[in-house]
Write a protein that holds these residues in place. Structure first.
Motif, PDB file in Angstrom:
ATOM      1  N   HIS A 108       0.771  -1.276   0.108  1.00 27.35           N
ATOM      2  CA  HIS A 108       0.127   0.043   0.002  1.00 27.35           C
ATOM      3  C   HIS A 108       0.941   1.043  -0.013  1.00 27.35           C
ATOM      4  O   HIS A 108       2.193   1.147   0.586  1.00 27.35           O
ATOM      5  N   LYS A 114      -4.086  14.062  -4.048  1.00 28.15           N
ATOM      6  CA  LYS A 114      -5.022  13.105  -4.708  1.00 28.15           C
ATOM      7  C   LYS A 114      -4.412  13.197  -6.185  1.00 28.15           C
ATOM      8  O   LYS A 114      -4.153  14.277  -6.899  1.00 28.15           O
ATOM      9  N   THR A 132      -4.573  10.212   0.282  1.00 25.31           N
ATOM     10  CA  THR A 132      -5.218   8.979  -0.465  1.00 25.31           C
ATOM     11  C   THR A 132      -4.529   7.802   0.078  1.00 25.31           C
ATOM     12  O   THR A 132      -3.302   7.694   0.471  1.00 25.31           O
ATOM     13  N   GLU A 134      -3.653   3.926  -1.463  1.00 28.06           N
ATOM     14  CA  GLU A 134      -3.695   3.133  -2.528  1.00 28.06           C
ATOM     15  C   GLU A 134      -3.184   1.864  -2.122  1.00 28.06           C
ATOM     16  O   GLU A 134      -2.277   1.472  -1.859  1.00 28.06           O
ATOM     17  N   THR A 136      -2.386  -1.884  -3.587  1.00 24.30           N
ATOM     18  CA  THR A 136      -2.086  -2.787  -4.541  1.00 24.30           C
ATOM     19  C   THR A 136      -2.471  -4.167  -4.197  1.00 24.30           C
ATOM     20  O   THR A 136      -1.997  -4.756  -3.309  1.00 24.30           O
ATOM     21  N   LEU A 147      -5.125  -1.652  -8.585  1.00 21.41           N
ATOM     22  CA  LEU A 147      -4.855  -0.591  -7.643  1.00 21.41           C
ATOM     23  C   LEU A 147      -6.423   0.016  -7.245  1.00 21.41           C
ATOM     24  O   LEU A 147      -6.827   0.272  -7.991  1.00 21.41           O
ATOM     25  N   SER A 149      -8.042   2.757  -5.103  1.00 20.57           N
ATOM     26  CA  SER A 149      -7.679   4.159  -4.348  1.00 20.57           C
ATOM     27  C   SER A 149      -8.884   4.674  -3.708  1.00 20.57           C
ATOM     28  O   SER A 149     -10.037   4.493  -4.105  1.00 20.57           O
ATOM     29  N   TYR A 150      -8.472   5.349  -2.692  1.00 20.83           N
ATOM     30  CA  TYR A 150      -9.587   5.889  -1.630  1.00 20.83           C
ATOM     31  C   TYR A 150      -8.755   7.251  -1.257  1.00 20.83           C
ATOM     32  O   TYR A 150      -7.680   7.368  -0.611  1.00 20.83           O
ATOM     33  N   SER A 151      -9.768   8.424  -1.620  1.00 19.94           N
ATOM     34  CA  SER A 151      -9.058   9.559  -1.225  1.00 19.94           C
ATOM     35  C   SER A 151     -10.047  10.180  -0.283  1.00 19.94           C
ATOM     36  O   SER A 151     -11.457  10.203  -0.467  1.00 19.94           O
ATOM     37  N   ARG A 161     -13.452   6.913  -4.640  1.00 19.20           N
ATOM     38  CA  ARG A 161     -12.901   5.633  -4.857  1.00 19.20           C
ATOM     39  C   ARG A 161     -12.500   5.489  -6.400  1.00 19.20           C
ATOM     40  O   ARG A 161     -13.660   5.949  -7.216  1.00 19.20           O
ATOM     41  N   GLU A 294     -14.367   7.286 -11.337  1.00 21.98           N
ATOM     42  CA  GLU A 294     -14.472   7.454  -9.766  1.00 21.98           C
ATOM     43  C   GLU A 294     -16.012   7.398  -9.133  1.00 21.98           C
ATOM     44  O   GLU A 294     -16.935   7.896 -10.080  1.00 21.98           O
TER      45      GLU A 294
END
Ligand code: DGJ
Length: 736
Positions: A108, A114, A132, A134, A136, A147, A149-151, A161, A294
């Motif tokens: 991660h 972002k 963020t 991320e 993996t 991947l 992603s969460y911001s 996401r 997103e």
């Protein structure tokens, strides 16, 4: 805002101001599980919540004592075909023709800020505004990397996401489904809120219980659509406008989508959202990646209204861009319902002259100014000015409008091609079509194949050269037919399944180019009214035409559904002529003004032909817009009563962020005989402050003009019956 990782219990915790979102890594297979989303928690000691080893007779690779949790485990993002029988988020077909994906955590990255999503609209924010995570993960067998992603945002409770797939194998793979978000949780008596409609009645709110099996909304029309909307919320059945738990997902995308909740055999539910897998098949060569759009996730403990205000603030600050992001928009007059195709320079200047004298600030010339377009049967693609209509040319018209002190705007439909056009005669293969099959027409037009670079470049140049030729300060970008007959002469057989998504990417690319070359332009998206009113388009245009139905009563429902997610500053809303061209209803001019005030505000009528009494009211409406628009654009929106539920009246409010003032719009749709005054409760005010009815002269029936904020909220205010149907009034409250 903070994102932490506890190596001891392998839990990630994302904290916004009021919420926590927790993800856990479990088992020797490193499955990524969803543990918790809801009110903010102080600890991350939550592994006990993850249900493992509970169900018998479920396939799993290591046979786990003949039980497996794969079919019940709350996954963060799912594989497919290897033991989880709930609908999954990722599906593939290998060159050998096999499916089957299973994802495991690998590593991660937690970082400030972002990253942008290549080629796609997305929320944004600087290093101090966002963080963020991320994750993996991979399917080792396939050589596929995923991947997640969460911001999160310092000033919002939303979570953005997205998902990116990378092919690390040495042969190509077909992605047949890539959704963008998944959320597993128990069904705690949830009700699902979705938006439904059709042309001229977009986004009506529907609520239904979440039940066993699948319930979904979707589009396979190539656009987000009039019919269903890329949004869903699920709330406890006790949740109201003002309090209770609610979760929501909204897609930042403008094409095919699916949004679904599935309740499984044990009462668990899986919510998911992403690109609709219908006719989706993306070939990923070794080393290539695919970026899925997103999804914005929101949790609020403050009811449906809390969710709405979270979306509004996020989109105003972190999605909408450009010069007009935080600016008042010019009051426009559009000639569509005034003239349809029957106009010329003289007629337009007549309208502009009268409009400018009344305080209207921009003339928008709609469909019909190009090629030989005197009806909707020809000329899309031939973006040359029709000088027999616009004598003296476009620049002359624009200059004359400018001389009146008005701005000038123009209509385009760049994604389309008419069979009766010079463009089609020269390039019949530029239309989307299945070779050999008779193409389906809608509104007598085809869709241009924008997946081809030469087509995109041609269209862009045609449109841009018109914009370069005169002082054009606004563009209405229309799109009047859904996609069908999918086929591209530019793509090989095994990439035909990419057309839908490539077409959306192409529209984004074109609008990106346009807004970069013309940074001062005000862009308004439109699609047969409101068929492409979505968060994706808001990244390019700060406003979108809400619906072709500008009837004040229908608009109450359309605008309430739209404003469930999108800020009032984004809703294209006009005062139009009566009897209304869509429903034939006659409503007072005044009421039409109040309803349009909840959006961008403008006119869609021939101002030289409307009754004098109406025309005389325009300067007052213009003044009303200038007085209240900052509040409407920037304030907090509250739904108070919805006429679609009660059948008699509608009421909503905008409160200034500092609670110094509020504007309540009250529309009595139908009068009732022998009825006492109606009690409305006015939320969002400062309970300690005293509010004055600043426009008390408009409410002679209300004798008391000062109230405490908590009194107006909890005890309420009595609104007297108004004489007649479709009557409206504004209530302006200012803090003392
Ligand atoms: C559909 C739009 O919604 C209308 O406002 C108008 O621009 C027409 N298209 C023009 O064809």
């Amino acid at each position: 805002m903070n994102i932490s990782y506890n190596e001891g219990n392998r839990v990630f915790k994302l904290d916004t101001e009021h919420t926590s979102y927790c993800i856990g890594i479990v088992d020797e297979d490193n499955f990524i599980g969803h543990i918790y989303y809801g009110r903010k928690l102080t600890e991350d000691n939550l592994v006990y919540l993850m249900r493992t080893a509970e169900a018998p007779f479920v396939p799993s690779q290591n046979n786990r004592d003949r039980t497996s949790f794969l079919d019940t485990f709350p996954m963060e993002y799912t594989g497919n075909g290897l033991g989880d029988y709930r609908e999954g988020t990722l599906e593939v077909r290998t060159m050998g023709g096999h499916s089957g994906v299973s994802l495991s955590y690998v590593s991660h990255r937690i970082y400030d800020g972002k990253e942008a999503l290549e080629g796609l609209p997305a929320t944004f924010g600087g290093d101090k505004e966002c963080m963020t995570l991320e994750l993996t993960c991979e399917d080792k067998f396939l050589g596929l990397q995923v991947l997640l992603s969460y911001s999160i945002f310092a000033d919002s409770d939303a979570i953005a996401r997205s998902v990116k797939i990378v092919n690390r194998a040495d042969e190509a793979i077909y992605l047949t489904k890539v959704l963008s978000a998944c959320m597993d949780m128990d069904n705690d008596d949830y009700e699902m809120i979705t938006l439904h409609g059709s042309w001229a009645r977009e986004r009506a709110i529907q609520t239904r219980p979440v039940m066993k099996g699948k319930q979904s909304v979707s589009s396979i029309r190539g656009e987000s659509s009039h019919q269903e909307h890329p949004f869903m919320a699920w709330k406890k059945n006790t949740t109201t406008e003002e309090s209770g738990d609610i979760y929501a997902m909204n897609f930042v995308y403008s094409g095919n989508f699916m949004a679904q909740i599935e309740e499984n055999q044990f009462g668990g539910m899986r919510a998911m959202m992403g690109i609709n897998p219908y006719h989706f098949c993306w070939k990923l060569e070794p080393g290539e990646s695919f970026q899925a759009p997103e999804v914005i996730c929101v949790y609020s403990a403050d009811g449906i209204g809390g969710m709405t205000r979270c979306f509004h603030d996020l989109y105003r600050k972190h999605l909408i861009r450009g010069e007009y992001k935080d600016k008042k928009r010019p009051i426009l007059i559009n000639n569509w319902e005034a003239t349809y195709f029957d106009f010329n320079t003289e007629k337009l200047l007549g309208i502009a002259k009268q409009a400018s004298e009344l305080g209207i600030e921009m003339l928008v010339m709609d469909d019909g100014w190009f090629g030989r377009r005197n009806d909707d049967n020809s000329s899309l693609g031939d973006w040359q000015v029709n000088e027999s209509k616009l004598s003296g040319g476009l620049k002359h018209l624009v200059d004359e409008v400018n001389k009146l002190g008005m701005k000038f705007g123009i209509w385009f439909e760049p994604e389309m091609i008419s069979p009766d056009s010079d463009l089609y005669r020269a390039h019949p293969d530029w239309a989307i079509a299945i070779p050999g099959r008779t193409g389906s027409l809608a509104r007598n037009q085809y869709v241009l194949d924008l997946t081809r670079k030469e087509v995109r470049d041609y269209v862009y140049e045609m449109v841009a050269s018109v914009l370069r030729s005169a002082n054009i300060e606004y563009v209405k970008w229309d799109m009047n037919r859904q996609l069908s007959d999918l086929g591209s002469y530019g793509l090989p057989a095994d990439r035909q399944g990419e057309i839908y998504h490539r077409q959306v990417l192409a529209v984004y690319e074109l609008q990106d180019r346009m807004t970069k070359e013309f940074p001062h332009l005000l862009l308004e998206n439109c699609s047969g009214g409101g068929a492409r009113f979505d968060a994706g388009m808001l990244y390019y245009s700060p406003q979108i035409w809400c619906s072709d139905d500008a009837d004040a009563v229908e608009r109450l429902s359309i605008q309430a559904g739209t404003a469930m997610i999108y800020p009032l500053s984004t809703m294209g809303a006009h005062v139009s002529d009566c009897p209304n061209h869509t429903v034939g209803r006659v409503t007072p001019f005044e009421t039409r003004g109040y309803v349009a005030l909840a959006g961008t505000f403008g006119y869609e009528l021939d101002v030289t032909k409307i009754p004098e009494a109406d025309r005389n009211m325009i300067p007052q409406q213009v003044a009303m817009y200038h007085k209240y628009n900052d509040l409407v654009r920037e304030g907090d929106y509250y739904r108070i009563a919805h006429y679609a539920d009660n059948h008699f009246y509608d009421c909503y409010e905008v409160v200034a962020k500092d609670k110094s003032e509020a504007l309540v719009t009250y529309i009595q749709v139908l009068n009732r005989p022998n009825f006492h005054s109606r009690r409305i409760h006015i939320p969002g005010l400062d309970p300690e402050k005293t509010y004055v009815i600043a426009n008390a002269q408009e409410w002679p029936e209300i004798k008391q003009t000062e109230y405490k904020g908590d009194t107006l909220h909890y005890a309420g205010l009595n609104i007297p019956p108004l004489w007649g149907d479709f009557k409206g009034r504004l209530l302006h409250l200012t803090a003392k």
